[in-house]
Motif scaffolding. Sequence first.
Motif, mmCIF file in Angstrom:
data_model
loop_
_atom_site.group_PDB
_atom_site.id
_atom_site.type_symbol
_atom_site.label_atom_id
_atom_site.label_comp_id
_atom_site.label_asym_id
_atom_site.label_seq_id
_atom_site.Cartn_x
_atom_site.Cartn_y
_atom_site.Cartn_z
ATOM 1 N N GLN A 112 0.915 -1.183 -0.314
ATOM 2 C CA GLN A 112 -0.488 -0.535 -0.376
ATOM 3 C C GLN A 112 0.436 1.601 0.101
ATOM 4 O OE1 GLN A 112 -2.984 -0.234 -0.840
ATOM 5 N NE2 GLN A 112 -4.014 -1.935 -0.392
ATOM 6 N N ILE A 113 2.070 0.865 0.084
ATOM 7 C CA ILE A 113 3.004 2.741 0.522
ATOM 8 C C ILE A 113 4.092 2.074 -0.150
ATOM 9 C CG2 ILE A 113 4.205 3.847 1.442
ATOM 10 C CD1 ILE A 113 1.866 4.724 3.427
ATOM 11 N N ALA A 114 4.628 2.696 -1.264
ATOM 12 C CA ALA A 114 6.057 1.785 -2.492
ATOM 13 C C ALA A 114 7.207 1.776 -1.526
ATOM 14 C CB ALA A 114 5.704 2.521 -3.483
ATOM 15 N N GLY A 115 7.887 0.693 -1.593
ATOM 16 C CA GLY A 115 9.234 0.421 -0.459
ATOM 17 C C GLY A 115 9.646 -0.494 -1.835
ATOM 18 N N GLU A 116 10.561 -1.256 -0.722
ATOM 19 C CA GLU A 116 11.488 -2.089 -0.998
ATOM 20 C C GLU A 116 11.876 -3.503 -0.344
ATOM 21 O OE1 GLU A 116 15.453 -0.100 0.440
ATOM 22 O OE2 GLU A 116 14.797 -0.061 -1.624
ATOM 23 N N ALA A 117 12.288 -4.295 -0.274
ATOM 24 C CA ALA A 117 12.333 -5.698 -0.144
ATOM 25 C C ALA A 117 13.457 -6.808 0.160
ATOM 26 C CB ALA A 117 10.848 -6.500 0.615
ATOM 27 N N ASP A 175 3.989 4.826 12.273
ATOM 28 C CA ASP A 175 5.214 4.161 13.268
ATOM 29 C C ASP A 175 5.935 3.164 11.835
ATOM 30 O OD1 ASP A 175 4.341 5.495 15.655
ATOM 31 O OD2 ASP A 175 3.245 3.203 16.031
ATOM 32 N N ARG A 176 5.807 2.816 11.095
ATOM 33 C CA ARG A 176 6.178 2.152 9.782
ATOM 34 C C ARG A 176 7.285 2.854 8.824
ATOM 35 N NH1 ARG A 176 2.695 -0.684 12.571
ATOM 36 N NH2 ARG A 176 3.245 -2.937 13.648
ATOM 37 N N VAL A 177 6.153 3.557 8.823
ATOM 38 C CA VAL A 177 7.152 4.894 7.391
ATOM 39 C C VAL A 177 7.695 5.766 7.845
ATOM 40 C CG1 VAL A 177 6.032 6.129 5.210
ATOM 41 C CG2 VAL A 177 4.946 4.085 6.150
ATOM 42 N N ASP A 178 7.757 6.487 8.813
ATOM 43 C CA ASP A 178 8.377 7.219 9.703
ATOM 44 C C ASP A 178 8.470 8.582 9.047
ATOM 45 O OD1 ASP A 178 10.577 7.800 11.476
ATOM 46 O OD2 ASP A 178 11.989 7.374 10.734
ATOM 47 N N SER A 179 7.714 8.523 8.659
ATOM 48 C CA SER A 179 7.516 10.062 8.019
ATOM 49 C C SER A 179 5.921 11.126 8.274
ATOM 50 C CB SER A 179 7.141 10.120 6.629
ATOM 51 O OG SER A 179 6.752 10.996 5.581
ATOM 52 N N GLU A 180 5.792 12.262 8.080
ATOM 53 C CA GLU A 180 4.399 12.508 8.117
ATOM 54 C C GLU A 180 3.417 12.827 7.546
ATOM 55 O OE1 GLU A 180 6.145 17.545 7.447
ATOM 56 O OE2 GLU A 180 6.073 16.884 9.634
ATOM 57 N N TRP A 181 3.915 12.364 5.886
ATOM 58 C CA TRP A 181 3.155 12.191 4.667
ATOM 59 C C TRP A 181 2.757 10.992 4.963
ATOM 60 C CZ3 TRP A 181 0.728 15.888 2.583
ATOM 61 C CH2 TRP A 181 1.077 16.921 2.584
ATOM 62 N N LEU A 182 1.844 10.664 4.901
ATOM 63 C CA LEU A 182 0.988 9.255 4.027
ATOM 64 C C LEU A 182 1.063 9.134 2.681
ATOM 65 C CD1 LEU A 182 -0.517 8.261 8.036
ATOM 66 C CD2 LEU A 182 2.765 7.957 7.507
ATOM 67 N N PRO A 183 1.129 8.550 2.036
ATOM 68 C CA PRO A 183 1.054 7.944 0.498
ATOM 69 C C PRO A 183 -0.271 7.502 0.758
ATOM 70 C CG PRO A 183 2.487 7.161 0.540
ATOM 71 C CD PRO A 183 2.448 8.079 1.796
ATOM 72 N N LEU A 202 -15.892 11.873 5.510
ATOM 73 C CA LEU A 202 -16.468 12.104 7.206
ATOM 74 C C LEU A 202 -15.397 12.246 8.859
ATOM 75 C CD1 LEU A 202 -18.563 13.953 8.487
ATOM 76 C CD2 LEU A 202 -19.688 12.084 9.065
ATOM 77 N N ALA A 203 -14.741 11.154 8.526
ATOM 78 C CA ALA A 203 -14.149 11.481 9.833
ATOM 79 C C ALA A 203 -12.917 11.861 9.809
ATOM 80 C CB ALA A 203 -13.332 9.908 9.877
ATOM 81 N N ALA A 204 -11.954 11.491 8.736
ATOM 82 C CA ALA A 204 -10.647 12.567 8.021
ATOM 83 C C ALA A 204 -10.780 13.972 8.082
ATOM 84 C CB ALA A 204 -10.426 12.030 6.310
ATOM 85 N N ALA A 205 -12.617 14.342 7.738
ATOM 86 C CA ALA A 205 -12.897 15.991 7.919
ATOM 87 C C ALA A 205 -12.319 16.313 8.656
ATOM 88 C CB ALA A 205 -14.476 16.080 7.083
ATOM 89 N N ILE A 206 -13.537 15.590 10.195
ATOM 90 C CA ILE A 206 -12.952 15.816 11.313
ATOM 91 C C ILE A 206 -11.629 16.524 12.096
ATOM 92 C CG2 ILE A 206 -13.518 15.146 13.388
ATOM 93 C CD1 ILE A 206 -16.158 13.759 12.855
ATOM 94 N N LEU A 207 -11.062 15.097 11.914
ATOM 95 C CA LEU A 207 -9.559 14.976 12.035
ATOM 96 C C LEU A 207 -8.775 16.507 10.961
ATOM 97 C CD1 LEU A 207 -8.649 11.252 12.022
ATOM 98 C CD2 LEU A 207 -8.862 13.287 13.869
ATOM 99 N N GLN A 208 -9.404 17.081 10.224
ATOM 100 C CA GLN A 208 -8.628 17.772 9.225
ATOM 101 C C GLN A 208 -8.935 19.102 9.993
ATOM 102 O OE1 GLN A 208 -7.078 18.378 4.848
ATOM 103 N NE2 GLN A 208 -9.328 19.408 5.218
ATOM 104 N N THR A 216 -4.430 15.720 1.922
ATOM 105 C CA THR A 216 -4.617 15.894 0.164
ATOM 106 C C THR A 216 -4.908 15.096 -0.647
ATOM 107 O OG1 THR A 216 -2.288 15.678 -0.059
ATOM 108 C CG2 THR A 216 -3.291 17.858 0.536
ATOM 109 N N ARG A 217 -5.257 15.176 -2.198
ATOM 110 C CA ARG A 217 -5.580 14.633 -3.044
ATOM 111 C C ARG A 217 -4.233 12.990 -2.806
ATOM 112 N NH1 ARG A 217 -9.084 13.738 -6.966
ATOM 113 N NH2 ARG A 217 -8.151 11.793 -9.105
ATOM 114 N N GLY A 218 -4.744 12.395 -2.905
ATOM 115 C CA GLY A 218 -3.975 10.831 -2.608
ATOM 116 C C GLY A 218 -3.093 10.480 -1.421
ATOM 117 N N ALA A 219 -3.395 11.376 -0.240
ATOM 118 C CA ALA A 219 -2.177 11.559 0.430
ATOM 119 C C ALA A 219 -2.912 12.238 1.887
ATOM 120 C CB ALA A 219 -0.326 11.920 0.310
#
Length: 249
Positions: A112-117, A175-183, A202-208, A216-219
């Motif tokens: 769900q979030i691109a990376g490497e393994a 916790d796993r991505v270690d970034s304030e931006w989550l795509p 609706l839940a995201a709108a309340i937190l915002q 933002t779109r996609g993040a």
Amino acid sequence: MEGKGIQVVQSGERTNAEGKAVSNVILLSVSDTEYTSLRPHLEYVTLPHHLVLHEAGQRLLYVYFPSRGLISLVVTMKDGKTAEAGVVGNEGFTGIQAAVGLSRSTLRAVVQIAGEAFRVEVRALQKTLESAPGLQLMLNRYAVLRGMQVAQTAACNRLHDIKQRLARWLLMTQDRVDSEWLPITHDFLATMLGTGRPSVSLAAAILQKEQIIKYTRGAVKILNRKKLEEASCECYEAIRQYDGQLGLK
């Protein structure tokens, strides 16, 4: 990992046979001797967004030890509806069934979030484990703690409201991505939380509105980690304790 005698080397101090740096907590925690026996089987792979690593019910060919990115573990029903069972970052691995002698995955594992393994053929892993008791113990420990995470997630999805669940999921992801931006998108969050997109929006709108996140779109950007923890339910703290036992802070 808890226990005397376990030493975690620093990220980048270990590589696979091709010289690719390792950042997976399990691979950094295993002893030098056991890592050396596994090293020839570590194949570096990129993890593009939406790549399916395992399908539920299918035979496992590889296990994956992520260094970056996020893998979602999902339950899929006959009607196509889905719900989260857990997430995997660089603290763990996918295909835990193979580590305990089983041959099939019970969950879909999707990037769900691109990376490497680093992936290892199941047969090679099982052969290595015959002479690597320390690694076997770590993988068994991870499997047990993963089961505890799944149980906590199931209770959360049944008992807590969508705002609390969304906050928990965002915290676990950060916790796993270690970034304030989550795509991530609202559609994906709806899939993971087993609810409709309007409820997530609706839940995201309340937190915002409370200036905890910015969407933002996609993040999603986490603006106030402390307030996000306060908005979450008790399940995040419980899961964080399991993560702490895996070496994920």
